[in-house]
Design a protein around this motif. Structure first.
Motif, PDB file in Angstrom:
ATOM      1  N   ASP A   5       0.818  -0.996  -0.221  1.00 35.10           N
ATOM      2  CA  ASP A   5       0.153  -0.025   0.104  1.00 35.10           C
ATOM      3  C   ASP A   5       0.756   1.239  -0.120  1.00 35.10           C
ATOM      4  N   LYS A   6       2.023   1.219   0.674  1.00 33.04           N
ATOM      5  CA  LYS A   6       2.657   2.577   0.891  1.00 33.04           C
ATOM      6  C   LYS A   6       3.518   2.461  -0.466  1.00 33.04           C
ATOM      7  N   LEU A   7       3.888   1.935  -1.055  1.00 32.61           N
ATOM      8  CA  LEU A   7       4.531   1.717  -2.236  1.00 32.61           C
ATOM      9  C   LEU A   7       3.632   2.323  -3.431  1.00 32.61           C
ATOM     10  N   PHE A   8       2.591   1.690  -3.412  1.00 34.29           N
ATOM     11  CA  PHE A   8       1.400   2.345  -4.597  1.00 34.29           C
ATOM     12  C   PHE A   8       1.313   3.888  -4.001  1.00 34.29           C
ATOM     13  N   ALA A   9       1.072   4.105  -2.957  1.00 38.90           N
ATOM     14  CA  ALA A   9       1.028   5.796  -2.626  1.00 38.90           C
ATOM     15  C   ALA A   9       1.815   6.639  -2.916  1.00 38.90           C
ATOM     16  N   GLN A  10       3.157   6.067  -2.690  1.00 40.36           N
ATOM     17  CA  GLN A  10       4.346   6.824  -3.010  1.00 40.36           C
ATOM     18  C   GLN A  10       4.468   6.935  -4.509  1.00 40.36           C
ATOM     19  N   ILE A  11       4.093   5.957  -5.372  1.00 42.47           N
ATOM     20  CA  ILE A  11       4.192   6.087  -6.693  1.00 42.47           C
ATOM     21  C   ILE A  11       3.373   7.334  -7.104  1.00 42.47           C
ATOM     22  N   ILE A  12       1.974   7.075  -6.851  1.00 37.62           N
ATOM     23  CA  ILE A  12       1.007   8.078  -7.075  1.00 37.62           C
ATOM     24  C   ILE A  12       1.549   9.742  -6.806  1.00 37.62           C
ATOM     25  N   GLU A  13       1.664   9.678  -5.505  1.00 35.29           N
ATOM     26  CA  GLU A  13       2.053  10.998  -4.855  1.00 35.29           C
ATOM     27  C   GLU A  13       3.422  11.660  -5.423  1.00 35.29           C
ATOM     28  N   GLN A  14       4.358  10.951  -6.018  1.00 34.33           N
ATOM     29  CA  GLN A  14       5.367  11.592  -6.488  1.00 34.33           C
ATOM     30  C   GLN A  14       5.047  11.880  -7.977  1.00 34.33           C
ATOM     31  N   GLY A  15       4.082  11.642  -8.614  1.00 27.77           N
ATOM     32  CA  GLY A  15       3.945  11.681 -10.165  1.00 27.77           C
ATOM     33  C   GLY A  15       4.171  10.381 -10.900  1.00 27.77           C
ATOM     34  N   GLY A  16       4.137   9.079 -10.320  1.00 28.63           N
ATOM     35  CA  GLY A  16       4.033   8.106 -11.395  1.00 28.63           C
ATOM     36  C   GLY A  16       2.807   7.719 -11.461  1.00 28.63           C
ATOM     37  N   CYS A  17       2.602   6.580 -11.992  1.00 32.08           N
ATOM     38  CA  CYS A  17       1.189   5.978 -12.764  1.00 32.08           C
ATOM     39  C   CYS A  17       1.166   4.520 -12.299  1.00 32.08           C
ATOM     40  N   ILE A  18       0.049   3.848 -11.905  1.00 32.78           N
ATOM     41  CA  ILE A  18      -0.411   2.601 -11.982  1.00 32.78           C
ATOM     42  C   ILE A  18      -1.307   2.380 -12.849  1.00 32.78           C
TER      43      ILE A  18
END
Length: 414
Positions: A198-211
């Protein structure tokens, strides 16, 4: 911020309806589209017409209950309005053009985060779910280096190598380079798997990445969903790096798909008795490119890039020749433009992060013994057969030239 889609067109609703009723079956979906021409015509067709095409009985049963399908679409539209995730259809300009090139492109993609990443130049990094500590570090460093060079790092959000690849891409001090990663899910967009990511998913999205996910939002993990994910990882990327993998690793599926798509596969070698790296050694034996530094990936991939109307093919690139090598694995040049859409290509000039290294002849013996992993002084004394004072003097010269660095008592190329 994710763009909110407040409404869906009739054709988009029909695409969603088909995708729901065939339970995201690519073969059934494409058979229906090929037979009827459009999603709307296929959805409004009678069950008997589907049956004549040999559509699976479970899909037929769902097609006979359109009210359930309508309810599912309404839930998805409500989630879009609330901004829980976004949705891209294959005929939209933001849909990644490179996926249109693969054998079985998904008709839609659910996404969270910055969808513009999907149209930027990507390199996949994959490998073992239980990598050695050494492989974890290599993966992190390679991802960090390539992200700093401007590439997007694409991987499958799994434990082990995938996670380290995402984290390496996210580990950028400069805001300009943050968020350069895409995670491809083997579940629905609303199912976090593995749970502790969950933390990794949130970090990707918050920093401007995409899932992203092609599966219906609440699809749970299944052994069949991960090979599907692997084909998207390969399809999105210009090349795939395997940093460590056993012969049974799913990463070899990604590597095979990359090769079948006409793209380059890179593999990191290891000790011959490292069973965790047997997959990499197998790939190298079968023709994958052996690398020991991410710069080698950049040199090969940069040379291939070109975008020409409805395809992209190898061509000449503009390469920086005056960038001074630094003492870190990070470089400062960026990918200047995004990947083209099929109908409106955008030129790209990806620059090499450093120029060719010229080492004085009297230092080549020592320099050639060094690699990216690093050698300690005792190992270098044995390899070069130089006296200790002479060896230390030459190492100091190489360090002053900026072509090697010292980390934890180990000398390595930069």
């Amino acid at each position: 911020m994710m763009a909110v889609t407040s409404s869906l067109s009739d054709e988009q609703r029909a695409v969603l309806a088909l995708w729901t009723e065939v339970n995201a079956s690519l073969s059934a979906y494409h058979k229906l589209i090929t037979s009827f021409g459009t999603a709307e015509l296929a959805w409004y067709a009678k069950v008997d017409a589907w049956r004549q095409l040999g559509i699976h009985h479970s899909h037929l049963a769902r097609h006979e209950q359109p009210e359930h399908t309508q309810a599912s679409i309404d839930k998805i539209q409500q989630a879009l309005i609330e901004g829980r995730y976004g949705l891209l259809f294959a005929d939209q300009p933001d849909y990644p053009a490179q996926l249109s090139q693969i054998y079985d492109p998904p008709p839609l993609l659910f996404y969270r985060g910055n969808k513009s990443r999907l149209r930027q130049a990507q390199i996949a990094i994959v490998g073992s779910r239980k990598p050695t500590a050494h492989a974890q570090k290599i993966t992190f460093d390679i991802a960090q280096y390539l992200a700093q060079a401007g590439y997007i790092i694409t991987s499958g959000l799994a434990m082990g190598v995938d996670k380290r690849a995402h984290l390496g891409a996210l580990a950028q001090a400069d805001a300009e380079y943050q968020g350069r990663t895409i995670g491809v899910m083997g579940t629905g967009i609303e199912v976090n798997y593995p749970n502790h990511h969950d933390k990794l998913f949130a970090q990707i999205i918050e920093q401007g990445g995409c899932i992203i996910s092609e599966l219906l939002p609440h699809t749970m993990p299944h052994k069949h969903t991960f090979p599907r994910r692997n084909r998207l990882v390969a399809g999105l990327s210009l090349a795939t790096i395997v940093t460590e993998a056993t012969t049974q690793s799913g990463s070899l599926i990604t590597a095979r798909l990359t090769s079948e798509q006409g793209k380059q596969v890179f593999a990191i070698p290891s000790h011959i008795d490292n069973s965790n790296a047997e997959g990499c050694h197998h790939l190298i034996r079968e023709g994958a490119t052996l690398i020991y530094h991410p710069q080698q990936v950049l040199e090969d991939v940069n040379a291939q890039l070109d975008y020409d109307n409805n395809s992209y093919r190898p061509a000449k690139q503009t390469v920086s020749t005056n960038h001074k090598p630094s003492h870190s694995l990070q470089s400062s040049n960026t990918v200047e433009t995004a990947l083209a859409t099929a109908s409106q290509p955008i030129p790209s000039n990806i620059k090499s992060p450093r120029s060719a290294i010229v080492v004085p002849e009297h230092l080549t013996l020592v320099y050639e013994q060094l690699d990216w992993h690093g050698q300690d002084l005792d190992a270098l004394i044995i390899a070069t057969k130089l006296a200790t004072p002479q060896l230390i003097g030459q190492l100091m010269e190489l360090e002053l030239l900026g072509v090697i660095s010292v980390q934890g008592g180990r000398y390595l190329r930069v």
